[in-house]
Every structure is written in C-alpha cells, then in structure tokens.
Write a protein that holds these residues in place. Structure first.
Motif, PDB file in Angstrom:
ATOM      1  N   ILE A   7       0.939  -1.279   0.074  1.00 32.77           N
ATOM      2  CA  ILE A   7       0.131   0.004   0.056  1.00 32.77           C
ATOM      3  C   ILE A   7       1.017   1.334  -0.127  1.00 32.77           C
ATOM      4  CG2 ILE A   7      -1.934   1.167   1.045  1.00 32.77           C
ATOM      5  CD1 ILE A   7      -2.641  -1.528   2.530  1.00 32.77           C
ATOM      6  N   ALA A   8       0.617   1.971  -1.144  1.00 31.19           N
ATOM      7  CA  ALA A   8       1.705   3.357  -1.202  1.00 31.19           C
ATOM      8  C   ALA A   8       0.793   4.088  -1.363  1.00 31.19           C
ATOM      9  CB  ALA A   8       2.662   3.083  -2.481  1.00 31.19           C
ATOM     10  N   LEU A   9       1.228   5.530  -0.720  1.00 33.77           N
ATOM     11  CA  LEU A   9       0.443   6.970  -0.635  1.00 33.77           C
ATOM     12  C   LEU A   9       1.492   7.901  -1.337  1.00 33.77           C
ATOM     13  CD1 LEU A   9      -2.338   8.394   0.155  1.00 33.77           C
ATOM     14  CD2 LEU A   9      -0.925   9.214   2.282  1.00 33.77           C
ATOM     15  N   GLY A  10       1.035   8.863  -2.079  1.00 32.99           N
ATOM     16  CA  GLY A  10       1.837   9.797  -2.639  1.00 32.99           C
ATOM     17  C   GLY A  10       2.186  11.063  -1.915  1.00 32.99           C
ATOM     18  N   GLY A  11       1.923  10.808  -0.642  1.00 29.58           N
ATOM     19  CA  GLY A  11       2.304  11.972   0.370  1.00 29.58           C
ATOM     20  C   GLY A  11       1.021  12.775   0.887  1.00 29.58           C
ATOM     21  N   GLY A  12       1.368  13.801   1.645  1.00 29.29           N
ATOM     22  CA  GLY A  12       0.239  14.769   1.891  1.00 29.29           C
ATOM     23  C   GLY A  12      -0.475  14.109   3.199  1.00 29.29           C
ATOM     24  N   TYR A  13      -1.525  14.534   3.266  1.00 34.53           N
ATOM     25  CA  TYR A  13      -2.503  14.214   4.385  1.00 34.53           C
ATOM     26  C   TYR A  13      -2.590  12.404   4.578  1.00 34.53           C
ATOM     27  CZ  TYR A  13      -6.824  14.036   7.263  1.00 34.53           C
ATOM     28  OH  TYR A  13      -7.702  13.679   8.237  1.00 34.53           O
ATOM     29  N   ASP A  14      -2.332  11.963   5.544  1.00 33.45           N
ATOM     30  CA  ASP A  14      -2.219  10.383   5.491  1.00 33.45           C
ATOM     31  C   ASP A  14      -3.125   9.785   6.451  1.00 33.45           C
ATOM     32  OD1 ASP A  14      -0.773  10.785   7.835  1.00 33.45           O
ATOM     33  OD2 ASP A  14       1.200  10.653   6.830  1.00 33.45           O
ATOM     34  N   ASP A  15      -4.153  10.444   7.014  1.00 36.14           N
ATOM     35  CA  ASP A  15      -5.040   9.630   7.734  1.00 36.14           C
ATOM     36  C   ASP A  15      -5.828   8.615   7.063  1.00 36.14           C
ATOM     37  OD1 ASP A  15      -4.258  11.090   9.971  1.00 36.14           O
ATOM     38  OD2 ASP A  15      -6.036  12.144  10.369  1.00 36.14           O
ATOM     39  N   ASP A  16      -6.105   8.729   6.069  1.00 34.73           N
ATOM     40  CA  ASP A  16      -6.807   7.799   5.097  1.00 34.73           C
ATOM     41  C   ASP A  16      -6.029   6.558   4.942  1.00 34.73           C
ATOM     42  OD1 ASP A  16      -9.274   9.492   5.221  1.00 34.73           O
ATOM     43  OD2 ASP A  16      -8.857  10.297   3.326  1.00 34.73           O
ATOM     44  N   LEU A  17      -5.000   6.795   4.668  1.00 35.84           N
ATOM     45  CA  LEU A  17      -3.938   5.588   4.655  1.00 35.84           C
ATOM     46  C   LEU A  17      -3.941   4.864   5.796  1.00 35.84           C
ATOM     47  CD1 LEU A  17      -1.607   4.012   3.182  1.00 35.84           C
ATOM     48  CD2 LEU A  17       0.061   5.594   3.795  1.00 35.84           C
ATOM     49  N   ILE A  18      -3.824   5.408   6.984  1.00 31.15           N
ATOM     50  CA  ILE A  18      -3.718   4.560   8.267  1.00 31.15           C
ATOM     51  C   ILE A  18      -4.950   3.993   8.555  1.00 31.15           C
ATOM     52  CG2 ILE A  18      -3.688   4.993  10.871  1.00 31.15           C
ATOM     53  CD1 ILE A  18      -1.677   7.362  10.325  1.00 31.15           C
ATOM     54  N   LYS A  19      -6.168   4.861   8.135  1.00 21.96           N
ATOM     55  CA  LYS A  19      -7.693   3.914   8.304  1.00 21.96           C
ATOM     56  C   LYS A  19      -7.729   2.754   7.270  1.00 21.96           C
ATOM     57  CE  LYS A  19      -9.922   8.398   9.857  1.00 21.96           C
ATOM     58  NZ  LYS A  19     -10.899   9.543   9.323  1.00 21.96           N
ATOM     59  N   LEU A  20      -7.202   3.012   6.121  1.00 26.18           N
ATOM     60  CA  LEU A  20      -7.240   1.832   5.162  1.00 26.18           C
ATOM     61  C   LEU A  20      -6.317   0.667   5.555  1.00 26.18           C
ATOM     62  CD1 LEU A  20      -7.669   0.732   2.269  1.00 26.18           C
ATOM     63  CD2 LEU A  20      -5.711   1.734   1.462  1.00 26.18           C
ATOM     64  N   ILE A  21      -5.178   0.879   6.294  1.00 24.89           N
ATOM     65  CA  ILE A  21      -4.316  -0.133   6.652  1.00 24.89           C
ATOM     66  C   ILE A  21      -5.081  -0.860   7.752  1.00 24.89           C
ATOM     67  CG2 ILE A  21      -2.149  -0.774   7.994  1.00 24.89           C
ATOM     68  CD1 ILE A  21      -0.851   1.540   6.575  1.00 24.89           C
ATOM     69  N   ARG A  22      -5.662  -0.118   8.748  1.00 23.27           N
ATOM     70  CA  ARG A  22      -6.453  -0.681   9.694  1.00 23.27           C
ATOM     71  C   ARG A  22      -7.671  -1.684   9.426  1.00 23.27           C
ATOM     72  NH1 ARG A  22      -9.117  -3.079  12.683  1.00 23.27           N
ATOM     73  NH2 ARG A  22     -10.154  -2.491  14.693  1.00 23.27           N
ATOM     74  N   SER A  23      -8.329  -0.998   8.029  1.00 19.37           N
ATOM     75  CA  SER A  23      -9.470  -1.743   7.774  1.00 19.37           C
ATOM     76  C   SER A  23      -9.132  -3.096   7.099  1.00 19.37           C
ATOM     77  CB  SER A  23     -10.313  -1.100   6.698  1.00 19.37           C
ATOM     78  OG  SER A  23      -9.485  -0.726   5.568  1.00 19.37           O
ATOM     79  N   GLU A  24      -7.751  -2.962   6.399  1.00 15.03           N
ATOM     80  CA  GLU A  24      -7.224  -4.046   5.575  1.00 15.03           C
ATOM     81  C   GLU A  24      -7.097  -5.422   6.546  1.00 15.03           C
ATOM     82  OE1 GLU A  24      -6.175  -5.258   2.328  1.00 15.03           O
ATOM     83  OE2 GLU A  24      -7.913  -3.439   1.785  1.00 15.03           O
TER      84      GLU A  24
END
Length: 281
Positions: A7-24
């Motif tokens: 799972i790779a994010l392009g930077g910036g605001y990353d709360d959604d990335l952390i939530k996605l990891i949690r949901s996965e």
C-alpha cells in the motif's frame, strides 16, 4: 504470485492511509511495526505514527529506530519483523532508507515474507518510493528531461520493473518519470498524487484509493528513444510513450499492461432475497 500486499501513498494528508491499513488488517491486536528512518526526526515521527494507529484501536504497535547510531540487524528487531502483520515506512528522504536497510538481514526477511505470506507493507512519500527494485531520487521540473539530471538507484525490491514516484502532480514530476521508463522500457512508471495511493495485489494488480489521480507511464511499446545515445546535458527524445490516468474504481495490471475497472462485487440472488426478508422483519 506474491502473497503480500503493498500500500503506497503519494504523500500529503495520510489519515486515510492509516484507516485503510486498519481496515485491511481488521484485528486490533495485529502486530504493526513503524520504521521512520527516512524522517528528519525519526524518533518523533515514529512515535507520532504509533499514536495514530493506537487512536484507531490498534494495541500492538511498535516503532523501530534505525539510523546512524542504531543498526537494523538487532536480534530484537529481527524477531519483531518475523512476527509483524504490517510494516509501515514513513516519509522523508528515501536515500536514508536504502542507506541503512539495503543489504541487511532485516530487509531480506521483509522481502521473503512479502513473497510468501499475507503481510501488508505500506508507506507514504519516501516510504512508497522505495518499494520497487529501483527508485528515482533526483530530477526537477524541465531539467529532468536533460540526460544526467534524472537519477535512479536500488530500491527495496518488494516488486520489480516498477518506478513509483510521489508528490507527482504537486511537484511537477512527469518529466523525470517519463525519462526513467524511456531509459528502462521494461519498467512501468506510477506517479502518485498527494492524498492518493495504490494497493498492489499479487505483485501485479494496481488499484487506486484516495481523491486524486494516479498516472501510469508505459514505455513497453516505444518506437524510438535517444536516452542511451545522447550526450550528457542534452535533451532526450522519445516516440510513442503510453499514458493512463487512474482514479478510484480502476486498476492497472502490470503483466498484461491493461487498464480496467475494478469488478463490483454484487450480491447473489440468495443474498438479495435474504436482505429483502430482513428488511420486512
């Protein structure tokens, strides 16, 4: 086919990335390891991400301090990586990540587990750029289309034949990604906008998440490029680069060089009947 997920994010605001990891991962007791080596202040950054995961209910989050003074191949770290369900790399300077982790037993264990086990390896910005076997680390604006201005080096090698570039739209990085794949046509270029990312499944299927656009640059069908013949400090020429723009709901398959919508998992007739009955109760 790889069993792990990237799972790779392009930077910036990353709360959604952390939530996605949690949901996965789902279970709150999953083992999460945060590696903040790329950050200017690794300890502060690592602890901040640890707290962010804990705020979502994750209760087994740890942080590895790996830098000039703390080696990667500590017995404790190796034991923890062998048990991790999620490994998360923060943003910062990706060259620092390669400097302190490439060639280590710790990284070799991560690669093996990604290939053989259903582990999640995630990262933002620098932590996304290092995921493939090669990465771009230099090249700015129009100068990146001059031979010698765009530079690449060895990445972590979870997947191969892929360049992942971050802050792609915001920092004008189209030129350097196009240059990279024109020089190495066996590679596909993936440009991630901020607050937008990809999930790579089976080492092949790239799906998009977030609010922005993921740019795919495919050089597999180029007819001509002068990138290997032209002299240093001269502009490059390329014929027939292919570009795709993906948003959430679409995917790109690396092996097939195929753009397609993500299948919608519709309920079966039996499930629809069950749901209708439930709504009448």
């Amino acid at each position: 086919m790889y069993k792990g997920t990237l799972i790779a994010l392009g930077g910036g605001y990353d709360d959604d990335l952390i939530k996605l990891i949690r949901s996965e991962i789902c279970p709150v007791h999953a083992n999460i390891e945060v590696i903040a080596t790329a950050a200017t202040e690794p300890q502060e950054s690592g602890l901040a991400y640890k707290e962010a995961f804990e705020e979502l209910g994750c209760n087994k989050v740890q942080f590895m301090l790996i830098d000039e003074n703390h080696a990667a191949d500590q017995a404790e770290y190796i034991s923890r990586i062998q048990q991790a369900d999620v490994i998360f790399f923060t943003g910062g300077d990706q060259v620092r990540l390669t400097e302190f982790l490439n060639g280590t037993q710790l990284l070799e264990i991560m690669r093996r587990r990604y290939h053989e086990e259903p582990i999640i390896i995630a990262g933002t910005s620098a932590g996304a750029a290092i995921m493939s076997d090669r990465m771009i680390y230099d090249g700015y604006g129009h100068y990146s289309l001059i031979k010698g201005e765009m530079k690449t080096t060895i990445g972590f090698g979870f997947v191969s034949h892929l360049y992942i570039d971050t802050h792609f739209v915001e920092r004008g990085r189209f030129g350097r990604l196009a240059h990279a794949v024109a020089h190495d046509p066996a590679y596909v270029g993936v440009g991630l906008s901020e607050e937008t990312g990809i999930i790579i499944k089976e080492g092949n299927k790239i799906e998009v998440f977030g609010t922005g656009v993921v740019t795919i640059i495919d050089a597999s069908k180029i007819r001509f490029t002068n990138t290997r013949q032209v002299s240093e400090n001269q502009p490059i020429a390329v014929e027939h680069l292919i570009m795709h723009m993906l948003v959430e709901g679409y995917r790109y398959c690396l092996e097939e060089h195929l753009f397609q919508p993500v299948e919608q998992h519709l309920p079966s007739p039996a499930q629809e009947a069950s749901d209708a009955t439930a709504s009448l109760v």
